[in-house]
Design an enzyme around this catalytic site. Structure first.
Site, short mmCIF file in Angstrom:
data_model
loop_
_atom_site.label_atom_id
_atom_site.label_comp_id
_atom_site.label_asym_id
_atom_site.label_seq_id
_atom_site.Cartn_x
_atom_site.Cartn_y
_atom_site.Cartn_z
N LYS A 43 -52.77 -50.31 -25.86
CA LYS A 43 -53.61 -51.66 -26.00
C LYS A 43 -54.62 -51.60 -24.88
O LYS A 43 -55.79 -51.84 -25.13
CB LYS A 43 -52.63 -52.73 -26.03
N ASP A 95 -40.03 -53.15 -20.73
CA ASP A 95 -40.98 -52.68 -21.80
C ASP A 95 -42.61 -53.41 -21.58
O ASP A 95 -42.60 -54.39 -21.78
CB ASP A 95 -40.68 -52.97 -23.13
N TRP A 100 -39.95 -57.29 -30.45
CA TRP A 100 -40.79 -56.58 -31.28
C TRP A 100 -39.80 -55.70 -32.16
O TRP A 100 -38.56 -55.23 -31.69
CB TRP A 100 -41.41 -55.62 -30.35
N1 KET Z 1 -43.16 -52.45 -26.99
C1 KET Z 1 -43.81 -53.72 -27.47
C2 KET Z 1 -43.32 -55.06 -26.98
C3 KET Z 1 -44.88 -53.53 -28.52
O1 KET Z 1 -45.37 -54.70 -29.08
C4 KET Z 1 -45.30 -52.24 -28.80
C5 KET Z 1 -46.36 -52.22 -29.89
C6 KET Z 1 -44.91 -51.16 -28.21
C7 KET Z 1 -43.91 -51.31 -27.37
C8 KET Z 1 -44.97 -49.64 -28.57
O2 KET Z 1 -46.34 -49.30 -28.89
P1 KET Z 1 -46.92 -47.91 -28.65
O3 KET Z 1 -48.14 -47.74 -29.53
O4 KET Z 1 -45.50 -46.92 -28.74
O5 KET Z 1 -47.20 -47.68 -27.35
N2 KET Z 1 -46.55 -53.28 -30.90
C9 KET Z 1 -47.50 -53.13 -32.10
C10 KET Z 1 -47.62 -52.10 -32.65
C11 KET Z 1 -46.27 -51.21 -33.29
O6 KET Z 1 -45.58 -52.05 -33.84
O7 KET Z 1 -46.00 -50.24 -33.26
C12 KET Z 1 -47.29 -54.48 -32.88
O8 KET Z 1 -46.21 -55.11 -32.63
O9 KET Z 1 -47.99 -54.71 -33.50
#
Ligand code: KET
Length: 439
Positions: free
Chosen positions: A267, A231, A149
């Protein structure tokens, strides 16, 4: 009087006039570009956010009901939460990932703080490690997989640990985990290094280690004295089953080693903008005076949070408690989660079938073999750019598709556009495993 007044200065240039523009974020910046595109029929396959088969954002019915109850409850107020968040949330969140019968929790070895979703948990966690992890006498190196990511690469230096190092992860030929290279790279990491692992549904590859491979990773982590940082942004989205998706974390927790966990409810509860997540520090099983150590760790997590944002928002934590802490709501959530994972699975099948049927060159079986929210298609950056300019279909430049962005009525359009891109844009990039620098 007039003589004492300051004469109006001539129009001054701002001290900020020379600030260089930062590059747009590869994921959220893409979303802004999509929103600004006025072309009818545009399709967003960028950000990992669940959409219904009508392409609409989805508020889980159980979440909606809990919110209505909160709004109607005269006891609900808007006081500050404690620095480390709602205590009921801390416990329920840790139980969700570690399991209700977790030895580490029963022994008081788990310190959990509410966090600003998964990103906030990672940021607070890495900052804490930068301050206190000194296994080798100096601040630790942090290893992230290639690819990963994109924000992992920002969080590590911003938390003060310099650029993240990388370990090999993807076998570009099979589309699975290159376990041999991964273990070799972990074996070379200095003692005390932090190893960022995706608990399940690896983003962007959709490839997870098998249970046997997780055991091999654990063996190297123990032998080399590494610190795993899991994570967990997709619990429930890999298999549709919350417990199955926590198996990797529970395997490591049962080993009685030190570890750190971030969790996101963006999610799996659809609470993206509420910024609700958790950070847990798990202390090793042999820790003497564990209550003293746990209390000290909690105090230091709070010392990271207080100057950064003081205390977390309350609404998302209350929703999560309403869902996790009530058996009927919990059962309903599990069904809704399985439904979301099911829709993503249906889109995988449909896209693969459409690509096969329209004769798009290539083997597209990876689309159905990968798990989680994304497909790592193998499309090159040029092909992705072509899809965007010609077809107004948006995906990240590494060829990652958010499968929940597809609907029954857009699958064909996307498959046909992909065929056009594959046939008409010559691939100039390195294979998928080499594209992480573009993320
Ligand atoms: N870790 C991973 C692996 C991840 O894909 C995301 C979010 C997050 C943490 C953090 O998400 P949060 O909303 O802070 O709980 N991924 C999606 C959104 C983004 O990039 O913020 C994405 O990959 O599209």
């Amino acid at each position: 009087m007039a003589a004492t007044m300051t004469a109006p200065a001539k129009a001054a240039t701002s001290v900020f006039a020379g600030v260089p523009e930062a590059p747009p974020d590869p994921i959220l910046g893409l979303n802004s570009a999509f929103l600004a595109d006025e072309t009818p029929g545009k399709i967003s396959l960028g950000v990992g956010a669940f959409r219904t088969d009508e392409g609409k954002p989805y508020v889980l019915p159980v979440v909606k009901r809990v919110e209505q109850q909160l709004a109607a409850d005269p006891a609900t107020n808007h006081e500050y939460l404690p620095i480390d968040g709602l205590p009921a949330f801390q416990k329920l969140s840790a139980e969700l990932i570690l399991g209700k019968d977790c030895t580490a929790m029963n022994e008081g070895r788990v310190v959990t703080s509410q966090a600003l979703s998964g990103t906030g948990a990672l940021r607070v966690g890495i900052t804490f490690l930068a301050r206190f992890l000194r296994t080798s006498g100096s601040p630790p190196a942090v290893y992230i997989p290639t690819p990963t990511w994109s924000n992992h690469r920002n969080i590590v230096p911003d938390a003060g640990l310099g650029d993240a190092r990388t370990y090999r992860y993807l076998d570009a030929t099979s589309g699975g985990v290159d376990i041999t290279s991964m273990l070799a790279d972990l074996s070379d990491a200095p003692k005390g290094s932090v190893i960022v692992l995706h608990g399940c549904a690896h983003n962007p590859t959709g490839a997870d280690p098998s249970p046997a491979q997780w055991k091999e990773i654990l063996t190297v982590v123990r032998e080399r004295g590494l610190l795993p940082f899991f994570d967990n942004a997709y619990q429930g989205f890999a298999s549709g089953d919350l417990d199955a998706d926590a198996a990797s974390v529970r395997l490591f927790a049962d080993a009685g080693i030190d570890m750190v966990l971030s969790q996101s409810f963006a999610k799996n509860m659809g609470l993206y903008g509420q910024r609700i997540g958790a950070l847990s520090v798990v202390l090793a099983a042999g820790t003497p005076d564990v209550a003293v150590a746990a209390k000290a760790v909690r105090s230091q997590l709070k010392a990271v949070v207080r100057p950064m944002y003081s205390s977390p928002p309350a609404h998302g934590a209350r929703i999560a408690v309403g869902v996790l802490g009530d058996s009927a709501n919990y059962a309903e959530w599990k069904k809704e989660l399985a439904g979301m994972a099911g829709r993503i699975g249906d889109m995988r099948t449909a896209l693969k079938a459409a690509l096969d049927a329209n004769g798009t060159p290539g083997d597209w079986s990876r689309i159905v073999n990968q798990i989680g929210m994304f497909s790592y298609t193998g499309l090159s950056a040029q092909q992705v750019a072509y899809l965007r300019t010609k077809h107004h279909i948006y995906m990240t430049s590494n060829g990652r598709i958010s499968m929940a962005g597809l609907t029954t009525s857009t699958v064909q359009q996307v498959a046909d556009a992909m065929k056009d891109a594959v046939e008409n844009v010559v691939k100039q990039d390195a294979p998928v495993s080499g594209v992480q620098s573009r993320l």
